[in-house]
Every structure is written in C-alpha cells, then in structure tokens.
Write a protein that holds these residues in place. Structure first.
Motif, short mmCIF file in Angstrom:
data_model
loop_
_atom_site.label_atom_id
_atom_site.label_comp_id
_atom_site.label_asym_id
_atom_site.label_seq_id
_atom_site.Cartn_x
_atom_site.Cartn_y
_atom_site.Cartn_z
N ALA A 118 0.69 -1.09 -0.09
CA ALA A 118 -0.17 0.08 -0.03
C ALA A 118 0.97 1.23 -0.02
CB ALA A 118 -0.99 0.20 1.32
N TYR A 119 2.10 1.20 0.42
CA TYR A 119 2.97 2.35 0.52
C TYR A 119 3.90 2.10 -0.78
CZ TYR A 119 2.19 3.40 5.64
OH TYR A 119 1.43 3.60 6.72
N GLY A 120 3.67 1.30 -1.73
CA GLY A 120 4.38 1.58 -2.76
C GLY A 120 4.37 2.59 -3.66
N GLY A 121 5.52 3.41 -4.04
CA GLY A 121 5.68 4.48 -4.80
C GLY A 121 6.06 5.36 -3.94
N TRP A 122 6.86 5.36 -2.83
CA TRP A 122 7.41 6.23 -2.02
C TRP A 122 8.77 6.78 -2.44
CZ3 TRP A 122 12.17 4.83 -0.86
CH2 TRP A 122 12.43 3.38 -0.58
N ASN A 123 9.30 6.13 -3.37
CA ASN A 123 10.41 6.41 -3.96
C ASN A 123 10.67 6.82 -5.30
OD1 ASN A 123 9.71 4.21 -5.19
ND2 ASN A 123 11.35 2.88 -5.74
N PHE A 124 9.23 7.38 -5.93
CA PHE A 124 9.01 7.77 -7.04
C PHE A 124 9.78 9.19 -7.28
CE2 PHE A 124 5.32 5.07 -9.01
CZ PHE A 124 6.23 4.22 -8.61
N LEU A 125 9.62 10.23 -6.24
CA LEU A 125 10.11 11.52 -6.56
C LEU A 125 11.42 11.74 -6.90
CD1 LEU A 125 8.62 14.10 -6.24
CD2 LEU A 125 9.97 14.36 -3.78
N ASN A 126 12.33 10.66 -6.50
CA ASN A 126 13.95 10.77 -7.09
C ASN A 126 13.92 10.67 -8.45
OD1 ASN A 126 14.28 10.73 -4.09
ND2 ASN A 126 16.29 10.09 -4.55
N TYR A 127 13.04 10.17 -9.19
CA TYR A 127 13.06 9.97 -10.53
C TYR A 127 12.87 11.30 -11.25
CZ TYR A 127 13.05 4.90 -10.19
OH TYR A 127 13.35 3.70 -9.72
N LEU A 128 12.45 12.07 -10.54
CA LEU A 128 12.08 13.53 -11.00
C LEU A 128 12.85 14.56 -10.61
CD1 LEU A 128 8.02 13.40 -10.53
CD2 LEU A 128 9.26 12.22 -12.17
N ALA A 129 13.86 14.02 -10.08
CA ALA A 129 14.78 15.27 -9.44
C ALA A 129 15.36 16.35 -10.46
CB ALA A 129 16.16 14.52 -8.82
N GLU A 130 15.53 15.89 -11.78
CA GLU A 130 15.91 17.04 -12.63
C GLU A 130 15.01 17.82 -12.84
OE1 GLU A 130 18.33 16.02 -16.86
OE2 GLU A 130 18.40 14.57 -15.30
N GLU A 131 13.75 17.88 -12.66
CA GLU A 131 12.73 18.72 -13.00
C GLU A 131 11.94 19.22 -11.90
OE1 GLU A 131 9.97 16.51 -16.24
OE2 GLU A 131 11.19 14.99 -15.32
N ILE A 132 12.64 19.25 -10.73
CA ILE A 132 12.20 19.94 -9.50
C ILE A 132 12.81 21.39 -9.10
CG2 ILE A 132 11.69 19.69 -6.86
CD1 ILE A 132 11.34 16.64 -7.39
N LYS A 133 12.01 22.38 -8.91
CA LYS A 133 12.65 23.53 -8.69
C LYS A 133 13.29 23.43 -7.05
CE LYS A 133 8.66 25.94 -11.07
NZ LYS A 133 7.65 26.83 -10.69
N ASN A 134 14.53 24.26 -7.06
CA ASN A 134 15.21 24.36 -5.90
C ASN A 134 15.27 22.80 -5.22
OD1 ASN A 134 16.63 25.16 -3.43
ND2 ASN A 134 15.06 26.29 -2.90
N PRO A 135 15.81 21.84 -5.99
CA PRO A 135 15.91 20.41 -5.17
C PRO A 135 16.21 20.17 -4.10
CG PRO A 135 17.16 20.62 -7.33
CD PRO A 135 16.71 21.70 -7.08
N SER A 136 17.34 21.12 -3.82
CA SER A 136 18.10 20.64 -2.60
C SER A 136 17.37 20.96 -1.34
CB SER A 136 19.35 21.57 -2.43
OG SER A 136 18.90 23.23 -2.60
N LYS A 137 16.10 21.99 -1.32
CA LYS A 137 15.32 22.25 -0.29
C LYS A 137 13.80 21.23 -0.41
CE LYS A 137 16.91 26.87 1.09
NZ LYS A 137 16.50 28.04 1.34
#
Length: 485
Positions: free
Chosen positions: A227-246
């Motif tokens: 049910a928690y599957g998908g928690w790791n998906f955000l790292n796949y979009l790291a190149e498209e996130i504004k101000n990724p360090s924060k």
C-alpha cells in the motif's frame, strides 16, 4: 504573432534542449502522494489484518511500522536526490555509487518487466472498476477490460508525451480527489465513534487476540508495504524539481507523514464499522464499509478507487519515462530514448516505449502474475541504493549534500532490505524465484557486447535518424542545470 511568441520562448529557454525545472513543492507533494495512494489502502487492510491473526493492535502497529520503514528509506533517498538532482532515481544513484553493471541489471529488470507490468496491473484494475457497474452481478468480459486498460495507458502516454504541465495538472487534481475520498472515510469513522458506543470496542482490547509468529508478521509487512508502494518515485523527477536541495527533502517528509496519518485513520474508520472477521471475509473492504455506512451513495467508493488507481497509474507512467530517459543518457539504452521533443521538451520517445511495453503486458495476463516472483528485486534495488549512499559518503566526501541522513538509518534500511529480499524466497521457495534471478542475470549477455564493448548494430544510426525526424526529437544539451520555468 505566433512566430514572435515561439521566438520569445526559444530566447527564454536559451535554445537549450533539456528537461526544465517546472515542479514546485506542491506539485512534488501531490506527485508523491498521488503515486503512493492507489488501490492499496482499499485492499491491503484485509491482508494485514488476516496475517496479524485478527489482532487489531498488531495490525495498526504494522501499518505504522511500514510507514516508518518507508520514511527511513525516504530519508536516505532525500540525501541522494538533493545532492544528485538528476533524472533516473535509484538507477542513477546505483550507477554513480556501484558502477555500470549493477545499474544495467537494474534498468534491464525494471524497464523490461517490473515497472511495465506494474502499470499494466494498475490499468487492468482501473478497467475492472470502471466497467463493473455496467455488468451487475457478473464479472466484466476480459476482452473489454484489456481494451479499456490499453486505452487508458495510451491516453496517459499521450498526455505525458505532449505536456509535462498537463501531466502534473492531472496528478494534482486526482491527488486532491483521492484525499477527499479518504477524508470522507475518516470523517464517517469519527462520527461513528462519537455516536455509537460499540464502535470503540475493537480498540479497548486491541492486543488480546493471538499474536502472529515471525512468518505471519513478515507476510503482514508485505501487505502493508504494498500500500505504501511509490514512496521512492520522487527521485526519478529530481531533474525537474525547482530548488531540489530544499524541495526534495521537504516534499518527501510532508508526503510520507500525510500518507501514514491517512492510512492509520482510514484503518481505524474501517474497524469502527466492521469487525475484524468481517474485514477479513470481505472481497473489497472499502465497498463493504460503504454499504454499511453510506448505503445511499455507496457508489462513491468504487469511483474513489478508480480515481486513486488513475492517479497512481499516471505517476507510474511519468516515472517509467524518466527511468528510460536516464538509462539512455547513460548509454544503457538506445540513444533515441534520451531525446526530447523540440517543442514540448518532454521525453516523448521514452514515454512511447514505456507505453508500448506496458500495453504488451496487458494482453497475456499470466505475464503479470509472474511479477509476484520479482517482489524481492524491488527491495534489492532499495538496498543497493542505500549501499550506494554509504559508498558515496566515503568515495566523494566533498560532494555538496544540502541534506545528510543519519548514517545508521542507511544501515538499518540495508538490513531491512536484506530481510525483505530473502524472506519470500526462504518462506516459500519456488522455482519461479530462480527464473526471476536468471532473468536479471541474463542482462549480462547484452551488457558485455553492447555496453562494455560498445558494439554497433548495422543501420541502427539510420533508424535513429529516421525516428528522430518522425518524432521531432533532439538530443539533450549537456550543462549543469536548466532554466526554471
């Protein structure tokens, strides 16, 4: 006027062909929450409670523990994502930390089998819920479900290929809708607790039932982690996130805490209306709960499940496209897959190949059943990613890390991963696990000639040029960062 507008856009983008940083904090949270909340919370409560031996206290503890494990994993991923904000997620981190071969085995397994099969499963489940109201009393035809599943895969594939903003809008809207449906369940549970004295009985002696053994606890964990599957998906979009360090650490923590709270409250709501035995005997817990609580508008729950699956599928499609894109940029997949559409700046070829593979999995349903035997590989990848984190700490001590996880947490995640990799194989050793491992290792047959020795297939460059013209795509520019939109 149109020409002037296009020229202005090119000047704003400096003519660079690359993924743009379009996703802010809210978009990132919605993407992660929307990817996690699918059919799991509507289905898994039955499995967790069953393997917990109908022990309410233990089942709620397992739900919390699963969330804590995922937060520990997410904290490790937050360090890697903020320090190395590039597309590809775990694949890129394994490539950076452990080398080319482990990364190739990863992308071979996940691109060709696990992720497409997972998306095909979501599409088929969505088709089941959408078509079921039209076939009261009998299951919908398999052919119809497969046609609907392939149709929805291609709709999302086109949306993700045409516009990242549109795909993000879809994710945000459906995340809000599914949170509204979960809020309805939670509020009804609170009302039931306040108006019905018997509703609190399951919680008064929550731990009085039989305590599950180690094997049963492990099975309950697998149900909850699904049910928690998908928690790791955000790292796949790291190149498209504004101000990724924060934004990456903040988004991960916000999303995971919100999901854990909702999951616990929804489970409590189920238990205020249904007994543990009723939950275990129900084919669809949420539907049974709705028939008991809001019979006049019980149709809301099947619709909510369909909405949740749709949002989760959109997130899965979005993520798989970035995985293929990153693998191509690193030279592990054909070059055409790493190219971006010259107008939309989307990884259109990566999205097309992802949609084609997922559609193939829809046709023979028995292929999807094989993914159960690849369950260990998902946590194998998590373990390898955290090992990469530890390796990079010592190999690249001067790498700028805006966020650093407490290192014992990484070792704890590695230990949990080892357990979750070995547990299904030891508990129920089957020849299918051997086949799954053999499939993963078979990637070496392709790695040696095409990646290590860089063998070129005759006429492949001509095919690439033809596809490049046909799809209107261009190779990406190499530079440190792209302009934020």
């Amino acid at each position: 006027m149109e020409t002037s507008s296009q020229q202005k856009k090119v000047q704003e983008d400096d003519g660079r062909v690359c993924l743009k940083r379009r996703l802010g904090f809210f978009d990132s949270v919605c993407f992660l929450v929307g990817s996690i909340i699918g059919a799991g919370i509507f289905v898994s409560p039955k499995g967790v409670l069953e393997y917990a031996q109908l022990n309410v206290g233990v089942s709620l503890c397992i739900w919390t523990a699963c969330g804590v494990v995922c937060i520990m994993c997410s904290l490790c991923y937050a360090e890697l994502g903020s320090a190395l904000p590039f597309a590809g997620g775990e694949y890129y981190h394994v490539r950076r930390g452990l080398g080319s071969l482990p990364a190739f085995i990863t992308i071979w397994t996940f691109t060709l089998f696990i992720r497409p099969a997972s998306n095909a499963t979501r599409a088929l489940t969505f088709a089941e819920y959408v078509s079921r109201p039209f076939y009261s009393g009998c299951p919908p035809p398999e052919l119809l479900k497969k046609i609907l599943a392939i149709g929805i895969l291609w709709v999302l594939g086109v949306i993700n290929s045409k516009s990242i903003k549109m795909a993000t809008w879809v994710q945000n809207v459906f995340t809000v809708l599914k949170l509204m449906s979960l809020t309805l369940i939670v509020v009804c549970g609170i009302i039931e607790l306040g108006s019905n004295t018997k509703a609190s009985e399951p919680f008064k002696n929550a731990f009085n039932s039989e305590v599950p053994n180690a094997a049963q606890t492990a099975e309950a964990f697998f149900q909850g982690l699904y049910a928690y599957g998908g928690w790791n998906f955000l790292n796949y979009l790291a190149e498209e996130i504004k101000n990724p360090s924060k934004n990456i650490p903040r988004s991960i923590l916000t999303a995971m805490c919100a999901v854990i709270v909702f999951y616990l409250l929804v489970n409590i709501s189920y238990l205020t209306v249904l007994t543990p035995k009723e939950i275990v005997s129900s084919a669809a817990v949420s539907v049974t709960w709705a028939d008991r609580t809001i019979p006049s508008v019980a149709w809301i729950i099947p619709v909510s499940v369909a909405v949740s699956i749709f949002g989760s599928l959109n997130g899965g499609m979005f993520m798989l496209g970035r995985l293929n894109y990153a693998g191509s940029k690193e030279g592990h997949l054909p070059a055409i897959i790493s190219m971006l559409h010259v107008r939309y700046m989307t990884p259109a070829p990566a999205m097309i190949i992802s949609t084609i593979i997922a559609s193939i999995f829809v046709i023979p349903s028995d292929l999807i059943s094989l993914t159960n035997y690849f369950s260990f590989s998902t946590w194998l990848l998590v373990g390898l990613t955290c090992i990469s984190l530890v390796v990079l700490r010592y190999r690249e001590p001067n790498l700028e890390r805006p966020y650093k996880v407490f290192l014992p947490i990484a070792f704890g995640v590695i230990a949990v991963s080892i357990f979750l990799v070995l547990a299904p194989i030891i508990q129920s050793p089957k020849v299918q696990y051997f086949y799954a491992l053999l499939f993963m290792l078979s990637s070496v047959i392709f790695y040696i000639p095409f990646v290590y020795f860089k063998l070129q297939i005759p006429f492949f460059d001509k095919i690439t040029c033809y596809l490049q013209l046909l799809l209107e795509v261009s190779p990406t520019d190499i530079f440190e960062d792209c302009k934020t939109e």
